[in-house]
Scaffold this motif. Sequence first.
Motif, short mmCIF file in Angstrom:
data_model
loop_
_atom_site.label_atom_id
_atom_site.label_comp_id
_atom_site.label_asym_id
_atom_site.label_seq_id
_atom_site.Cartn_x
_atom_site.Cartn_y
_atom_site.Cartn_z
N MET A 40 0.84 -1.20 0.00
CA MET A 40 0.00 0.00 0.00
C MET A 40 0.88 1.25 0.00
N ASN A 41 0.38 2.30 -0.57
CA ASN A 41 1.14 3.55 -0.56
C ASN A 41 0.44 4.59 0.33
N LYS A 42 -0.31 4.10 1.32
CA LYS A 42 -1.10 4.98 2.17
C LYS A 42 -0.46 5.18 3.54
N LYS A 43 0.72 4.64 3.76
CA LYS A 43 1.32 4.65 5.09
C LYS A 43 2.09 5.94 5.35
N VAL A 44 2.03 6.35 6.61
CA VAL A 44 2.75 7.54 7.05
C VAL A 44 4.06 7.10 7.69
N ASP A 45 5.15 7.73 7.30
CA ASP A 45 6.44 7.45 7.91
C ASP A 45 6.49 8.16 9.26
N LEU A 46 6.43 7.39 10.33
CA LEU A 46 6.38 7.96 11.68
C LEU A 46 7.76 8.18 12.28
N LEU A 47 8.79 7.74 11.59
CA LEU A 47 10.14 7.81 12.15
C LEU A 47 10.93 9.02 11.67
N LYS A 48 10.43 9.69 10.63
CA LYS A 48 11.16 10.82 10.07
C LYS A 48 10.19 11.97 9.78
N GLY A 49 10.77 13.12 9.51
CA GLY A 49 9.96 14.26 9.13
C GLY A 49 9.45 15.07 10.31
N HIS A 50 8.72 16.13 10.01
CA HIS A 50 8.20 17.02 11.03
C HIS A 50 7.19 16.26 11.90
N ILE A 51 7.34 16.35 13.21
CA ILE A 51 6.54 15.55 14.13
C ILE A 51 5.05 15.88 14.02
N PHE A 52 4.71 17.17 14.05
CA PHE A 52 3.30 17.54 14.00
C PHE A 52 2.66 17.07 12.69
N THR A 53 3.39 17.21 11.59
CA THR A 53 2.86 16.79 10.29
C THR A 53 2.66 15.29 10.24
#
Length: 454
Positions: free
Chosen positions: A1-14
């Motif tokens: 699936m391409n619907k997953k959010v990467d929770l380990l990187k990127g801006h926390i609030f986003t």
Amino acid sequence: MNKKVDLLKGHIFTSLTELALPIMVTALVQMAYNLTDMAWIGIAGASSVAAVGAGGMYVWLSQGVVALAKMGGQVKVAHALGGGRKEEAAQYASGALQLGILFSVLYGALCIFGAKPLIGFFGLSNKGIVEDAQIYLKITCGLIVFSYMNVILTGILTAMGDSRTPLKANVVGLVLNMVLDPLLIFGAGPVKGFGVAGAAAATVFAQAVVTLVFIIAIRKDKLVFDKVRLIQRVPRDYMSSMIRIGFPASVQNLIYTSISMILTRFVAEFGDTAVAVLRVGGQIESISWMTADGFAAAINSFVGQNYGAKQYGRVKKGYFTAVAVMFFWGLFCTFLLIVFPKQIFGLFIHEANVIPMGVRYLVILGVSQMFMCVELTTVGALSGLGKTLLSSVISIVFTTARIPLAMFLGSTFLGLDGIWWAFSISSIIKGILFFLCFIVVSRKIGKHQEKKIL
């Protein structure tokens, strides 16, 4: 699936809001699902609402049973994925689904064959209400397997960072339920209405379709579900690990619901109409607690994955972001319940003598909404750390305190309102304690190993 959010990187609030928003919308969809039932049943009268309220208590109790598989599976899948161990995550997912099927069979059998004494517990005086409640219980809980599969699959997908699939599945269920409710409750043309039994049948059928949508969606997954097998032996230590994490959450839910059932019996002493007020008021109040519970699922997965990846600073910042958002949501819900109680309650119960009782319920419970949102969000964060026992102890102690508090306040001049105040006061205390508890726990995790917050 391409619907997953990467929770380990990127801006926390986003990252957090991208995962949380579909979950919150899913919670609102579920709330609309329940309120749709209540709106149609309300047209049938307060007696039908009381029957659904009594039978529905055991539907609520059933969620405590499945919480073991759901919480254990969600946390361990998140930890495994955070550490890059996909095969391990699939094993945990398989184990969670196996436990869910087993629990649904056992719980369903108990409710079908024990419906009479289970409903008799509430001491309802109207024979028709008692019979309707038994029918509602047998249908909704006898076929609880669909609800269990939906709960567990939602937890696993959320742990994977996919909160959109549960949203889509639940929207399908809501639309179907909205169509089936009036048709099966009141009938149309050649279709006969079945009253309370029709409401139960509409709910179960909609849940079955939601399960089908989930199955179709997960067949495309190449991260976890392509390696999940329902008929396979899951290692004993994997099962033990899930049970260890999920058991406290399950006990907490079961005790919480059991306490609510005892309090419902207290409420019934003020008349069957008071039970209807409790049922409707609780459903209206779900605008805050179901949304907070959905956000708690997001912070659970966020904390779980980042804790598994040893990104402890990100864990802490994610929690404080989540709790701030939920506190303000609670304030908004407080505003709605205190300022517009008559207009809101009047949508579901139409008897003029019942509405004032419902208004007082909403105003009293409205005082505590922001604290309840903080409590549920913090439970999600602590569970993501694997601290389910700590959460359970606090919740059990202070939720149990509602019983003597309700007995005392209910015996004063406050009467029925005293029971509502027992609910509100305990929620305020728990919200404050949970927030302080996370601050203490967060100071101890990864004190010398924090990674740079991205």
